[in-house]
Design an enzyme around this catalytic site. Structure first.
Site, mmCIF file in Angstrom:
data_model
loop_
_atom_site.group_PDB
_atom_site.id
_atom_site.type_symbol
_atom_site.label_atom_id
_atom_site.label_comp_id
_atom_site.label_asym_id
_atom_site.label_seq_id
_atom_site.Cartn_x
_atom_site.Cartn_y
_atom_site.Cartn_z
ATOM 1 C CG HIS A 116 -6.384 -3.867 6.411
ATOM 2 N ND1 HIS A 116 -5.119 -4.319 6.112
ATOM 3 C CD2 HIS A 116 -7.072 -4.951 6.838
ATOM 4 C CE1 HIS A 116 -5.052 -5.630 6.341
ATOM 5 N NE2 HIS A 116 -6.219 -6.030 6.777
ATOM 6 C CB THR A 184 -0.415 -9.116 -0.487
ATOM 7 O OG1 THR A 184 -0.549 -9.455 0.908
ATOM 8 C CG2 THR A 184 -1.024 -10.220 -1.327
ATOM 9 C CD GLU A 211 11.819 -10.548 -2.745
ATOM 10 O OE1 GLU A 211 12.316 -11.662 -2.483
ATOM 11 O OE2 GLU A 211 12.483 -9.560 -3.129
#
Ligand code: APR
Ligand code: ZN
Length: 245
Positions: A116, A184, A211
């Site tokens: 990016h 990510t 998570e």
């Protein structure tokens, strides 16, 4: 936290890829994008991270990036970044990052693909001018090209734009023994295909994230912990293993 079976995979491996996202820099004080407290909560993505947003209001976009630059300027690489850099003493390591903060390079990693772009680079919207700009805060808002006077933009990838070096990223993913996915949410494609692609080409996939993410559906190992905790435990285990050899 680090199973012995995982250490065994590292003993056999030669080529390691780390595919990283905002979560690896969270413990350096750089906010992630999604979820509560995430950067996208306070902003409309289309306004500050799309070509249309920039054309409509370049000053707003530059102010957004100026704020992020101030924050990133204060940040330093954390243990997760430095462990990845130290792994180069033992393996061929490639970092494929979605982050624009430059922290992998500052931590000493040498093979870094910045999908990016990088927030410390600017490029002209009209000509080929591209340069490093480390002014914090920026001197002129919005900054102009010294060669042709057109608007400069951050050399980062916005929504709807093609990412940098994608072919190279798929190439290293195809050829790695271990693909570590770190911090990510794996929701932005095509980059999010990289770990699955690595798996399909025989790599062991490790997902490190407090998570659950879609990568857990096919990962060989899921470590639900913070990046610094997981990587420092891993590094300690690996050093013990190398000493036995
Ligand atoms: N250690 C590891 N992971 C963490 C930590 C931590 N300390 N803290 C948070 N995370 C995890 C979150 O659980 C979440 O899954 O990091 C992830 C961050 O997800 P996103 O905010 O979606 O960031 P990322 O996956 O990098 O986003 C991809 O989307 O908006 C675009 O261009 C932007 O590069 C970005 C891309
Ligand atoms: Zn120009």
């Amino acid at each position: 936290m680090i199973p012995n079976a995982l250490v065994k995979e590292f003993r056999k491996a030669k080529n390691i890829v780390a595919f990283t996202g905002a979560g690896i820099s969270a413990e350096s004080g750089i906010p992630t994008f999604r979820g509560s407290g995430g950067l996208w909560e306070g902003y409309r993505v289309e306004e500050v991270a799309s070509p249309d947003g920039f054309n409509t209001n370049p000053v707003l976009v530059w102010k957004f990036y100026d704020e992020r630059r101030k924050n990133i300027f204060k940040a330093v690489p954390n243990t997760a970044h430095t462990v990845l850099a130290k792994l180069e003493n033992y393996y061929n390591v490639w970092i494929i990052t979605q982050n624009i903060d430059g922290l992998h390079i500052r931590a000493g990693s040498t093979n870094v693909i910045e999908l990016h772009g990088n927030i410390w680079r600017v490029r002209c919207t009209s000509c080929n001018y591209k340069d490093i700009n480390e002014d914090v805060p920026l001197k002129d808002l919005p900054p102009k090209c010294p060669e042709c006077g057109s608007l400069l933009r951050p050399d980062v990838v916005w929504f709807g734009e093609p990412v940098y070096d994608l072919e190279k990223a798929f190439h290293v993913a195809e050829n790695c023994d271990i693909m570590m996915v770190i911090g990510t949410s794996a929701q932005v494609y095509p980059a999010a295909y990289l770990p699955l692609y690595a798996k399909q080409h025989g790599a062991i996939v490790i997902n490190i994230n407090p998570e659950r993410t879609p990568v857990d559906d096919y990962a060989d190992f899921s470590i639900h912990a913070k990046a610094t905790e997981a990587l420092s435990s891993l590094y300690q285990k690996l050093q013990e293993a190398f000493q036995e050899e």
